[in-house]
Enzyme design. Sequence first.
Site, PDB file in Angstrom:
ATOM      1  CD  GLU A   1      -3.001  -1.193   2.210  1.00 13.60           C
ATOM      2  OE1 GLU A   1      -2.973  -0.278   3.061  1.00 13.60           O
ATOM      3  OE2 GLU A   1      -3.888  -2.056   2.180  1.00 13.60           O
TER       4      GLU A   1
ATOM      5  CD  GLU B   1      -3.299  -7.057   3.575  1.00 16.05           C
ATOM      6  OE1 GLU B   1      -4.167  -6.308   4.104  1.00 16.05           O
ATOM      7  OE2 GLU B   1      -2.075  -6.878   3.728  1.00 16.05           O
TER       8      GLU B   1
END
Length: 506
Positions: A121, A268
């Site tokens: 991220e 995820e």
Amino acid sequence: MAKSKLSFFFFFLLLLLAITSAENEPFVGVNIGTDVSNLLSPTDLVAFLQLQKITHVRLYDADPNILRALARTHIRVIVGVPNNQLLAIGSSNTTAFSWIKRNVVAYYPTTLIAGISVGDEVLTTIPSSAPILLPAIQSLYSALVASNLHNQIKISTPHAASIILDPFPPSQAFFNQSLVSVILPLLQFLSKTGSPLMMNLYPYYVFMQNRKVVPLDNSLFKPLTPSKEMVDPNTLLHYTNVLDAMIDAAYFSMKNLNFTDVMVLVTETGWPSKGDSKEPYATKDNADTYNSNLIKHVYDRSGTPLHPETTSSVYIYELFNEDLRSPPVSEANWGLFYGNTTAAYLLHVSGIGSFLANDTTNQTYCVAMDGIDSKTLQAALDWACGPGRANCSEIQPGEACYYPNNVKNHASYAFDSYYQNQGKSAGSCDFKGVAMITTTNPSHGSCLFPGSKTMTNKTKQVVNSTQSISGGDRFRLRGFRSTIINQGLHSFLAFGFLTMLLLFLL
């Protein structure tokens, strides 16, 4: 002779098609974080993965102990480059080559490294590192090419869902314009190398931030009446769950930049089983519903409304509750299991694919009841280890289940051994009223109780055939599912097919 040649041709063709089909099936994997008290040793952890039929894992770094422990198993692993290593790798080809040599070449193919996730991220958590992200990926890819591993190991970077704006309806989604200068060349790289767009997608957060708009049932994959389905007004596609909408939003965002050949890999996703007063929907029931339905959804291979022909593989966040993580409470409660391998809640996945084949709703154990005096327990323990022929070797001095050295712990292990040996038959967990059946796994540390190993007396084989896990800095590929045929064998068979074809046709 011509008929014989044709028979061989079709035999090898069918074999090759079967291998290719198996490799391209969607899978469910798990993320493994390590902010866990008393984390299992690498050997025990891999034994646990094998017990649970988990064939794909994602690490947040490239811990050497874990990679060694995964050697000679059929578990495929994505290794991670932590965010704090991006600058060095992106600034120096030498550093990138060294990283690949140390963390990939040293283990592959004995350890089945399937991919590399570069950072986590990055564009949203450390935007100052955005300019160095693609150079880091390209340098690592060049190192893979130099080692002739670029076809076997895919490389990408996981993104937060927030890089996509206006995600519903999916057809209107687009990448944040301030990030396009990075995303566009990244997609060019992914398209060229056949690598996936890695996305961390959490319907839980979508629901929590839009409770007045997004129904809970849509977030949990629950069956919906047509009136409750979300409909994209531009495409008239019907969405029965939030995750599919998030995946299609990524596909539409890529399409807006003229990319249609990059697959989405969900690196995820999950649902917390416990939260604080501000997180009332973080419950065990909701976590069970989400993850059980997620697993069913992937193995149904129904794809998304936009791409019914393509089902994204997913990695559940996460294997263990990371009890050392900072608040809020939910941050420490995303795991399928506690650190001692006890199920955090009961999943309902019987008969669905091979993931978590040992359905936690079917796992029962026999343990000593509380409040029983030591003399009575000792008598029951003596019977179990003697006439009952329970396997009591693990509670001997120096063995994994000797501690805590008390009669209740030793009796529980012996009771469970007898109970499992008897096929969990009625009356096999009584011992004159001092034992009880429980669904809570009594294993602790490196001590695995008989019921949590296997139902077939193959525990020692499982443990001895393996050897590990680690984490890295993170906030919160199209993969290959083959658990029997590895990449080397696939290449060998493909080469063999072509060779035999030439020989028989000449």
